[in-house]
Design an enzyme around this catalytic site. Structure first.
Site, PDB file in Angstrom:
ATOM      1  N   CYS A 121       4.116   1.798  12.271  1.00 54.22           N
ATOM      2  CA  CYS A 121       5.010   2.482  11.336  1.00 54.22           C
ATOM      3  C   CYS A 121       5.792   3.595  12.015  1.00 54.22           C
ATOM      4  CB  CYS A 121       4.199   3.063  10.191  1.00 54.22           C
ATOM      5  SG  CYS A 121       2.962   1.917   9.619  1.00 54.22           S
ATOM      6  N   GLN A 149      -7.124  -0.308   5.766  1.00 51.48           N
ATOM      7  CA  GLN A 149      -7.716  -0.790   7.019  1.00 51.48           C
ATOM      8  C   GLN A 149      -9.205  -1.104   6.889  1.00 51.48           C
ATOM      9  OE1 GLN A 149      -6.118  -1.543   9.784  1.00 51.48           O
ATOM     10  NE2 GLN A 149      -4.136  -0.564   9.515  1.00 51.48           N
ATOM     11  N   SER A 203      -3.792  -3.465   0.552  1.00 50.09           N
ATOM     12  CA  SER A 203      -2.614  -4.253   0.900  1.00 50.09           C
ATOM     13  C   SER A 203      -3.076  -5.662   1.237  1.00 50.09           C
ATOM     14  CB  SER A 203      -1.946  -3.614   2.119  1.00 50.09           C
ATOM     15  OG  SER A 203      -0.858  -4.391   2.535  1.00 50.09           O
ATOM     16  N   ALA A 204      -2.216  -6.661   1.027  1.00 45.37           N
ATOM     17  CA  ALA A 204      -2.614  -8.042   1.341  1.00 45.37           C
ATOM     18  C   ALA A 204      -2.432  -8.376   2.816  1.00 45.37           C
ATOM     19  CB  ALA A 204      -1.818  -9.019   0.483  1.00 45.37           C
ATOM     20  N   HIS A 205      -1.389  -7.805   3.456  1.00 39.85           N
ATOM     21  CA  HIS A 205      -1.052  -8.309   4.791  1.00 39.85           C
ATOM     22  C   HIS A 205      -1.978  -7.818   5.897  1.00 39.85           C
ATOM     23  CE1 HIS A 205       1.237  -5.020   6.971  1.00 39.85           C
ATOM     24  NE2 HIS A 205       1.204  -4.510   5.766  1.00 39.85           N
ATOM     25  N   ALA A 264       0.808  -1.215   0.000  1.00 43.24           N
ATOM     26  CA  ALA A 264       0.000   0.000   0.000  1.00 43.24           C
ATOM     27  C   ALA A 264       0.843   1.268   0.000  1.00 43.24           C
ATOM     28  CB  ALA A 264      -0.947   0.003   1.194  1.00 43.24           C
ATOM     29  N   THR A 265       2.051   1.210   0.561  1.00 38.38           N
ATOM     30  CA  THR A 265       2.917   2.397   0.522  1.00 38.38           C
ATOM     31  C   THR A 265       3.204   2.757  -0.930  1.00 38.38           C
ATOM     32  OG1 THR A 265       3.936   2.053   2.688  1.00 38.38           O
ATOM     33  CG2 THR A 265       5.225   3.280   1.082  1.00 38.38           C
ATOM     34  N   THR A 289       8.743  -7.717 -12.707  1.00 40.39           N
ATOM     35  CA  THR A 289       8.205  -9.077 -12.806  1.00 40.39           C
ATOM     36  C   THR A 289       7.179  -9.325 -11.705  1.00 40.39           C
ATOM     37  OG1 THR A 289      10.261  -9.896 -13.751  1.00 40.39           O
ATOM     38  CG2 THR A 289       8.811 -11.533 -12.744  1.00 40.39           C
TER      39      THR A 289
END
Length: 404
Positions: free
Chosen positions: A328, A183, A203-205, A75-76, A243
């Site tokens: 963060c 979020q 974001s995935a995490h 996401a950053t 890639t």
């Protein structure tokens, strides 16, 4: 029950075992290890097929067209690509951007960089409950405004902004809207059509997928143009070269598929646990909840315990993985800039703890946490001269502290 107890799901989530299983199938010689951009053999085709499926799974959770999904490293990067990409492409139209003081650092620092490049940024101040009014945003719009960037759910206080109304406003004024939905996605419904957003970062995490992979939704109709920030082989429709990491993308796809299926039931389960936690600690004296309790994502509880230093409380709660502020920026001892923007004084901002619950949190863990919090607060306050003065009825705001 295993200790320590993880209550920091807003910082990251463990990967769901079903996701890990899918990822394992994309790494070794007997799996889908090929380069999705290799068009001349089966290894490449199979990898491309796996990426296409994942792109569809991500798009489905967002109500988007798969062609509107651009994979990034997280996401950053999505926030950087959206904000810088739009700013650079539309610089001829104007150089004014609107965002808020409570955004994630990935948005704030990107805007700061653009200010160094000659752009003008307006930083909106939230109401004490963490929300913004439509009038605030409308009042900040100018003829040269090209982008509004507002997060859907705040990472520290979990409040949910009314993005649909903001989207309506921006659309009527032909100004692009970018939303950081890290979020909110997978926790509450996110539909890019209903929200009328032009760009949306995920974001995935934070959805029980792997770290190091995210995506940016880039609207096709009305079309949004971006200037690429990463140059190379022209992957992802030229918007993001590099890639494609098949295993991470497949993991993200599976995580988003599970989220779509289980979001409603999981939300109820997590909401019940959060209520249990709050019910267990809300009668402690001088405890304050930060951010609006109604317009809030299910798993977040941000609480200030007056007259207790946040850092010492975290040490006392060593069996609980919690945070003060966001991960963060938690390495700095500055009080949370999000809480300061809500108007909290340094003391209350310093004494705040963010509890964030998730898929694997249990009732047993919550009950253990409640007992530990109550015991720790009592013990730490007994040692605090400020607590003693407060109990004696001294107004601490009137005390003149001697500077040596």
């Amino acid at each position: 029950m295993k200790l320590p107890i993880y209550l920091d799901y807003s910082a990251t989530c463990p990967v769901d075992p079903r996701v890990a299983e899918k990822m394992m199938q994309c790494l070794t010689m007997d799996g889908l290890f090929g380069n999705p951009a290799s068009r001349s053999h089966r290894f490449g085709w199979q990898a491309e097929e796996a990426v296409d499926l994942a792109r569809n799974q991500v798009a489905e959770l967002l109500g988007a067209d798969p062609r509107e999904i651009v994979f990034t490293s997280g996401a950053t990067e999505s926030n950087n690509l959206a904000i810088k990409g739009v700013a650079h492409f539309y610089a001829g139209k104007g150089k004014h951007i609107i965002t808020s003081k409570t955004e994630h650092k990935a948005v704030l620092d990107t805007c700061r960089q653009l200010e160094r490049e000659g752009y003008e940024v307006t930083y909106l101040e939230p109401m004490p409950n963490g929300l913004f009014t439509l009038e605030q945003i409308e009042g900040a719009l100018r003829d040269d405004t090209i982008l509004v960037s507002i997060m859907h759910v705040n990472n520290e206080i979990g409040v949910v902004q009314n993005i649909a109304a903001i989207g309506e406003l921006c659309r009527s004024r032909k100004i692009l809207l970018h939303v950081d939905a890290v979020q909110s996605v997978g926790k509450i419904p996110v539909d890019v059509e209903a929200l009328k957003v032009d760009l949306l970062s995920v974001s995935a995490h934070k959805v029980y997928g792997p770290k190091g992979i995210g995506a940016l939704f880039v609207r096709r109709k009305p079309r949004v143009r971006l200037e690429a920030q990463m140059h190379g082989g022209g992957h992802e429709r030229g918007m993001r070269s590099g890639t494609l990491p098949t295993h991470q993308i497949v993991g993200m796809g599976e995580a988003f598929r599970i989220a779509k299926e289980e979001m409603a039931s999981e939300g109820q389960h997590i909401m019940a646990l959060r209520q249990r936690l709050w019910d267990g600690i809300k009668d402690i004296e001088a405890v304050y909840i930060n951010g609006d309790l109604e317009q809030r994502v299910p798993g977040n509880l941000n609480v200030s315990f007056a007259y207790v230093e946040g850092e010492s409380l975290i040490m006392a709660l060593k069996d609980l993985a919690v945070s003060s502020g966001s991960a963060c920026t938690s390495a700095s001892l500055e009080p949370s800039y999000v809480l300061r923007a809500l108007g909290l004084n340094d003391e209350l901002a310093h004494s705040s703890i963010r509890f964030s619950l998730g898929r694997f949190t249990t009732e047993e863990e919550i009950d253990y946490a409640i007992k530990l919090i109550r015991d720790s607060i009592g013990r730490l306050r007994e040692m605090s001269p400020l607590w003693e003065m407060y109990k004696d009825g001294v107004d601490l705001n009137t005390v003149e502290w001697a500077h040596h």
